[in-house]
Design a protein around this motif. Sequence first.
Motif, mmCIF file in Angstrom:
data_model
loop_
_atom_site.group_PDB
_atom_site.id
_atom_site.type_symbol
_atom_site.label_atom_id
_atom_site.label_comp_id
_atom_site.label_asym_id
_atom_site.label_seq_id
_atom_site.Cartn_x
_atom_site.Cartn_y
_atom_site.Cartn_z
ATOM 1 N N MET A 1 -11.210 4.517 2.668
ATOM 2 C CA MET A 1 -9.844 4.528 3.188
ATOM 3 C C MET A 1 -8.879 4.592 2.017
ATOM 4 N N THR A 2 -7.828 5.394 2.141
ATOM 5 C CA THR A 2 -6.827 5.497 1.087
ATOM 6 C C THR A 2 -5.680 4.547 1.377
ATOM 7 N N THR A 3 -5.333 3.709 0.444
ATOM 8 C CA THR A 3 -4.211 2.794 0.558
ATOM 9 C C THR A 3 -3.489 2.782 -0.767
ATOM 10 N N GLU A 4 -2.465 1.929 -0.850
ATOM 11 C CA GLU A 4 -1.724 1.828 -2.090
ATOM 12 C C GLU A 4 -2.585 1.280 -3.231
ATOM 13 N N LYS A 5 -3.743 0.695 -2.943
ATOM 14 C CA LYS A 5 -4.592 0.142 -3.985
ATOM 15 C C LYS A 5 -5.304 1.237 -4.778
ATOM 16 N N GLN A 6 -5.362 2.423 -4.233
ATOM 17 C CA GLN A 6 -5.979 3.523 -4.954
ATOM 18 C C GLN A 6 -5.002 4.038 -6.012
ATOM 19 N N PRO A 7 -5.461 4.901 -6.936
ATOM 20 C CA PRO A 7 -4.544 5.416 -7.967
ATOM 21 C C PRO A 7 -3.253 5.911 -7.349
ATOM 22 N N TYR A 8 -2.142 5.410 -7.855
ATOM 23 C CA TYR A 8 -0.845 5.640 -7.222
ATOM 24 C C TYR A 8 -0.438 7.103 -7.260
ATOM 25 N N SER A 121 10.041 0.576 -1.032
ATOM 26 C CA SER A 121 8.629 0.846 -0.789
ATOM 27 C C SER A 121 7.715 -0.279 -1.230
ATOM 28 N N TRP A 122 6.426 0.030 -1.175
ATOM 29 C CA TRP A 122 5.372 -0.870 -1.635
ATOM 30 C C TRP A 122 5.329 -0.994 -3.151
ATOM 31 N N ARG A 123 6.025 -0.123 -3.861
ATOM 32 C CA ARG A 123 6.019 -0.148 -5.326
ATOM 33 C C ARG A 123 7.457 -0.237 -5.803
ATOM 34 N N ARG A 124 7.755 -1.159 -6.698
ATOM 35 C CA ARG A 124 9.129 -1.424 -7.125
ATOM 36 C C ARG A 124 9.315 -1.041 -8.587
ATOM 37 N N ASP A 125 9.300 0.258 -8.858
ATOM 38 C CA ASP A 125 9.474 0.697 -10.238
ATOM 39 C C ASP A 125 9.943 2.144 -10.267
ATOM 40 N N ALA A 126 10.291 2.591 -11.465
ATOM 41 C CA ALA A 126 10.821 3.942 -11.631
ATOM 42 C C ALA A 126 9.789 5.018 -11.300
ATOM 43 N N GLY A 127 8.501 4.691 -11.471
ATOM 44 C CA GLY A 127 7.468 5.664 -11.132
ATOM 45 C C GLY A 127 7.508 6.078 -9.691
ATOM 46 N N PHE A 128 7.812 5.141 -8.793
ATOM 47 C CA PHE A 128 7.956 5.496 -7.377
ATOM 48 C C PHE A 128 9.052 6.528 -7.196
ATOM 49 N N GLU A 165 1.536 11.594 -0.495
ATOM 50 C CA GLU A 165 2.659 10.672 -0.480
ATOM 51 C C GLU A 165 3.163 10.444 0.943
ATOM 52 N N TRP A 166 3.223 11.508 1.735
ATOM 53 C CA TRP A 166 3.696 11.353 3.111
ATOM 54 C C TRP A 166 2.758 10.453 3.916
ATOM 55 N N LEU A 167 1.455 10.595 3.696
ATOM 56 C CA LEU A 167 0.504 9.724 4.382
ATOM 57 C C LEU A 167 0.680 8.275 3.930
ATOM 58 N N GLN A 168 0.946 8.054 2.656
ATOM 59 C CA GLN A 168 1.226 6.700 2.183
ATOM 60 C C GLN A 168 2.476 6.127 2.840
ATOM 61 N N ILE A 169 3.517 6.941 2.935
ATOM 62 C CA ILE A 169 4.774 6.479 3.527
ATOM 63 C C ILE A 169 4.581 6.119 4.992
ATOM 64 N N VAL A 170 3.907 6.979 5.743
ATOM 65 C CA VAL A 170 3.695 6.721 7.167
ATOM 66 C C VAL A 170 2.833 5.469 7.358
#
Length: 270
Positions: A1-8, A121-128, A165-170
């Motif tokens: 399963m792909t989640t935010e824990k995988q490589p961003y 989002s789930w990530r709080r940094d400039a990379g997001f 990214e869209w799948l992560q957002i949804v």
Amino acid sequence: MTTEKQPYAPLSHDRYCDEILAQTDLLRDHLRGADLAVTVPTCPDWTLRDLAVHVGGAHRWVETTVRTRAVEEVSEKAVEGFEGPADDDPAALDAWLADGARRTADTLRAAGPDEPCWTWSWRRDAGFWARRMAHETVVHRADAALAAGAAYDVPPELAADAIDEWLQIVTYGQRIGFDQALIDLRGPGRTLHLHATDTAPEVAAEWLIELRDEGIAWRRGHQKADVALRGPLTALLLAFYRRVPLDDARVEVLGERELLEFWLERATFG
């Protein structure tokens, strides 16, 4: 399963910054000589000029957020030039878009991907924000191209990452209960498959999406599903983002079309 824990982000921070500039340049190309008062078919509340101002305003809003290391959402009123140029001259709009993209890319590069700042989002940094603004520009460039009758294509690795990214957002929106439509995207046991037909194996441009009782799960890979959406990767991206209809000649739906329509009606975030 792909989640935010995988490589961003499979693309580098610099690549996203590069794409903010490159995709904005392509957007500006679509606008040159076009009727800026025409309605955008995929965003019918906007004219082509409105669309351009939305993109440029988003760039400036993110630039302010990152530059000031904001710890809460920045008011649009605090963003210099957010509403676009006062002059209706297309040349002024073009220069405003170019300047905003440059400032945003420069600020994101200087900050680096790990610099803390506010995001929704789930990530709080400039990379997001680098990734988000790259894909914001990619998708709205499609809107402009469709309105202006211009050709549209996206590099395969960038298009594939836009789908990721869209799948992560949804998935994130469903988890936080953002909207009832997202909550409706639960199982049991319904599956969707996206399959790009024109990419090299190293791009791995296939996805399996599972609507489970506990929420959406997804991963890149090939597997039989209840419904499949197939086509060239750029067309796949456009259909998955609801920029072209499922009846578009470039894509093919195999299996339970109603399930894919169910997803497309509910997979939204704002």
